[in-house]
Write an enzyme that holds these catalytic residues in place. Structure first.
Site: not given
Ligand code: ATP
Ligand code: MG
Length: 586
Positions: A47, A290, A300
């Site tokens: 995102e 994760r 974030k």
């Molecule tokens: P945050 O929780 O830090 O805001 P998010 O999951 O909302 O991160 P996205 O932009 O939705 O961020 O993530 C894109 C992809 O990266 C998704 O498939 C998510 O599952 C993966 N992802 C995000 N954080 C991690 C992590 N700590 N380890 C592995 N994969 C991750």
């Molecule tokens: Mg997300």
């Protein structure tokens, strides 16, 4: 300087990379072997509401890595369904990060490319009796939803006729209603044990301009709906995501099955009209754990606060766990890939020790970084038995374990800089470096003895006057004479003054996210996480390209700053120390 390899040209650590066989790769292998899929397709769906971080590197390596290993394709899809929080600045950085990690997307897509398809699909759901327009407010929806222990209650609007639903949904789309006035909800089961299936919202009203679609849409699709159908539209075979989406999988499958894109080619007409290919597949969502490290925050929201409150110098501050930050710090793509491989893929969530990340960087740079000499806290040393005009070029190998790095010339002269801590007037027990009256080896140049210490009015040592043993020069028999220690140096005449940024961990505690006792992560910022020194580097370090990494002998791994480094005004960032100094501190 001869034979210096391109910046950070890390040899692939093939020896360390056995065939990967985690549970996801096993599934992919089986699906190919059984003929369930002829080819596989994945996607990385960030995102664009912030910068990518180290956790995302794991998802990127998995999504793109699997496609690569199995001869498939991976799309980069910007999940831009929430226009209020999204920004083109993030979009640019995401693309930069993925490419930096060494991956290439098949197609660059946006969830917003499919808004028309998603809209038509929603009308289909309404016509099938699988979705309805609900007038409950957000608070009411929450009250009707029930809890983990209690079932929810049906919305009073749940039994609207198809005609009424269609009319209301079209008017939502036409912009007739204010934000929050209505939602489109899936009609599934308010008594489901899985709260995600209790008539979840599919669309909400939001009169917000979108970075891609402008003001075309006053309604926006919800994550689960948009994500599952985007996967289906792109022909994604294996949709890999983190464990928190496990409970969403039944909704994911519900959306894909109820909409049935393959049976309804008219739904994808807006796509084919735009020239976008439609590759139907029934995607399968698979969850993995994760990546989390101690001593870091990765949410974030918290990273955004650090930037906005000026607690760090921006998203690309070298102390930030963003990919832009650690890149500037001197992390290499190969170090990150190595870390991801070492950590592996599983369904067990865990908090990993930061030494795993730092260790991967050390191992990568040990193999990949040429050696140089730099003095970070300089003190002048004069070799009194050399003539004022003495100047010579010594030959040093660029890497002690790898001849292919070649050799370089290092200028040597009468006046040198050495590290202040390499001299002690009153040496503590076991001190192996320079002392008054003592011997030490100057790396690659010969053995010296310190005869005299010059101090300023405050008693601070400002100069060491030494003699160079003429029998100990490189290649001479006397060069093998045993002395206790070896120290590094830089010629004062030839060395280039450099800004050296000494970075350390941003937080002083292993779990900065722990807010017990009313403290927050902001209370645990490490005041020593950034120190700036003025030192001297040998000419062959000053002329480095931006982002070239070096091991400064005995001092650690450093990188020429991506933005600020110049040959005549070098700027180096400490990427990591030679050894783990935190293991003993903790
Ligand atoms: P945050 O929780 O830090 O805001 P998010 O999951 O909302 O991160 P996205 O932009 O939705 O961020 O993530 C894109 C992809 O990266 C998704 O498939 C998510 O599952 C993966 N992802 C995000 N954080 C991690 C992590 N700590 N380890 C592995 N994969 C991750
Ligand atoms: Mg997300």
């Amino acid at each position: 300087m001869s034979n210096t390899p391109a910046p950070n040209a890390a040899p692939e650590t093939a020896a360390e990379a056995p065939v990967k066989n985690d549970f996801i790769r096993q599934i992919v292998r089986e699906d190919l072997a059984s003929g369930k899929h002829q080819a596989i397709k994945t996607r990385f769906p960030p995102e664009p509401n912030g910068y990518l971080h180290i956790g995302h590197a794991k998802a990127i390596c998995l999504d793109f890595g699997i496609a690569q290993e199995f001869g498939g394709e991976c799309n980069l899809r910007l999940d831009d369904t929430n226009p209020a929080k999204e920004d083109p600045e993030y979009v640019r950085a995401i693309q930069d990060d993925v490419q930096w990690l060494g991956f290439h997307w098949h197609d660059l897509r946006h969830a917003s490319d499919y808004f028309e398809v998603l809209y038509l699909a929603a009308e289909k759901l309404i016509q099938q009796g699988d979705a309805f327009v609900c007038d409950l407010s957000a608070d009411e929806v929450r009250a009707y939803r029930g809890s983990l222990t209690e079932p929810g209650r049906n919305s009073p609007y749940r039994d609207r006729s198809v005609e009424e639903n269609l009319d209301l949904f079209r008017r939502m789309r036409a912009g007739e209603f204010p934000d929050g006035a209505r939602t489109l909800r899936a009609k599934i089961d308010m008594a489901s044990g899985n709260i995600n299936l209790r008539d979840p919202a599919l669309y909400r009203i939001k009169h917000v301009e979108h970075q891609n679609t402008g003001n075309a849409w006053p309604i926006y699709p919800m994550y689960d709906y948009a994500h599952s159908l985007s996967d289906a539209v792109e022909g994604i075979t294996h949709s890999l995501c983190t464990l928190e989406f496990e409970d969403h999988r039944p909704l994911y499958d519900w959306c894909v099955d109820k909409v049935g894109l393959t049976q309804s080619p008219e739904l994808v007409k807006p796509l084919t009209d735009k020239g976008l290919p439609f590759e139907a597949a029934k995607p399968r969502q698979i969850e993995f754990s994760r990546l989390n490290f101690n001593y870091l925050v990765m949410s974030k929201r918290k990273l955004m606060a650090l930037v906005q409150e000026g607690l760090v110098d921006g998203w690309d501050d070298p102390r930030m766990p963003t990919l832009q930050g650690i890149r500037r710090r001197g992390y290499t793509p190969s170090a990150l890939r190595l870390m991801v491989d070492r950590v592996g893929i599983s369904k067990q969530n865990s908090l990993l020790d930061l030494s795993i990340l730092e260790g991967a960087l050390r191992d990568d740079l040990d193999a990949a970084a040429p050696r140089r000499m730099a003095v970070i806290d300089p003190i002048k040393l004069v070799l009194t038995n050399l003539p004022e005009s003495h100047e010579e070029q010594l030959t040093f190998s660029n890497h002690p374990k790898n001849e292919s790095f070649g050799e370089r010339r290092v200028p040597f002269a009468r006046e040198l800089w050495i590290e202040r801590e390499d001299f002690e007037e009153v040496p503590p027990k076991g001190f192996k470096r320079l002392t008054l009256g003592g011997d030490v080896r100057l790396r690659g140049a010969g053995i010296i003895r310190c005869d005299e210490v010059v101090k300023d009015a405050d008693g601070t040592v400002v100069e060491l006057r030494c003699t160079l043993d003429p029998e100990s020069r490189p290649g001479m028999e006397g060069a093998n004479r045993k002395v206790k220690g070896t120290i590094h140096w830089v010629s004062a005449k030839h060395g280039v003054k450099a800004e050296i940024r000494l970075y350390d961990r941003l937080f002083t505690v292993a779990d900065p996210d722990n807010d017990e006792g009313g403290k927050t992560y902001k209370d645990y910022l490490n005041p020593e996480s950034r120190r700036v020194a003025t030192g001297y580097v040998e000419p062959a370090a000053a002329t480095a390209a931006a982002e070239q990494s070096f091991q400064f002998e005995r001092m650690g791994y450093f990188v020429a700053d991506r933005y600020d480094h110049r040959a005549d005004a070098p700027v180096f960032n400490r990427s990591v120390t030679l050894r783990d100094t935190w293991a003993t501190k903790a």
